[in-house]
Design an enzyme around this catalytic site. Sequence first.
Site, short mmCIF file in Angstrom:
data_model
loop_
_atom_site.label_atom_id
_atom_site.label_comp_id
_atom_site.label_asym_id
_atom_site.label_seq_id
_atom_site.Cartn_x
_atom_site.Cartn_y
_atom_site.Cartn_z
CD GLU A 125 -1.84 2.31 1.71
OE1 GLU A 125 -1.56 3.23 0.90
OE2 GLU A 125 -1.91 2.46 2.93
CB CYS A 159 -1.56 6.82 2.31
SG CYS A 159 -0.39 6.04 3.40
#
Length: 369
Positions: A125, A159
Amino acid sequence: GPTGEQNELSLHGKGIFACISPWNFPLAIFTGQVSAALAAGNCVLAKPADQTPAVAALAVRCLHSAGVPRAALQFVPGRGSVVGAKMTSDPRIDGVALTGSTDTARLINRSLAARDAPLASFIAETGGQNAMLVDSSALPEQVVKDVIRSAVHSAGQRCSALRVLFLQTDVADRIIRLLTGAMQELVVGDPRWLSTDVGPVIDGGALEELQEHAAAMEERFRLLARAPLASGLDGHYFAPCAFEIDSIGSLEKEVFGPILHVVRYRARELDRVIDDINATGYGLTLGVHSRIDRTQSYIASRVMAGNCYVNRNMIGAVVGVQPFGGERLSGTGPKAGGPHYMLRFATERTLTVNTAAVGGNASLLELED
């Protein structure tokens, strides 16, 4: 299966997983990776980010005291370039779970591929050049509230944080005016105080990178807003700011902090804007603010992003509610907090037994006696 046959699919641990976690969620992501790998039946080498080893050490101590065998979970702190590189090049590693930068994911991918060993699982990720599209039907006050939350809360160090805000020209001036006012009201300071809206960035290196990017933006583009920054703050503090830029293509890479980039677009240019967003190669989060159902579904279906948020902020995915993760440059999937995540940590095996075999296995054992 066919008559007289029994078939069973089972899941098994793959072996040894290297879990490499980031500094921005030093407990949640660290624990999520480690517990998933352990629950799937693997042993784990847990490597936290260089900046946050202490909280990870405490988490490992808690897991050991709760009964996880020390041999099954080993704590491996250290620099990624040294410890991480050593782990991911070792032929004994059966899988890697990474939350980190796209550049790190590329390095690990190459490292795993170069080994003369069984092919390893890689769950990554990574980052995103996350955009929010706002059309003329959106509620300006709600847009501004959600933009501030998405772009500058946690000092933009998520993120999922908003990086590029696309405003339809018809409403751009009004929303920019409201956004400027909202940014002026932000209090940057010690996160222990309730009055603080925005805390510090992680370290001196991060602060320097943000300052350099802001200076480069100021040379090329128009500064729309900058939050006030009190003097004498002890730590690495950066004032959130917003710039109006030409296009998302003007940005070379993700900048990890509270800097917002604003792009105006005309209604007829929507498809070009979507193409520009997809052309970055990233696909993590997307925000849409529109009261037109057709527009919402059209944008959501055309933009390649792992998590799309409509008429709300685009951060703070909840486990089991909004499984989180991106695609293309933003990650491999499956999504953390979702129903398919655990499967990537496991190996599938099928057992097929002919139950109609003459005499059955028991009679053979009796003959041997």
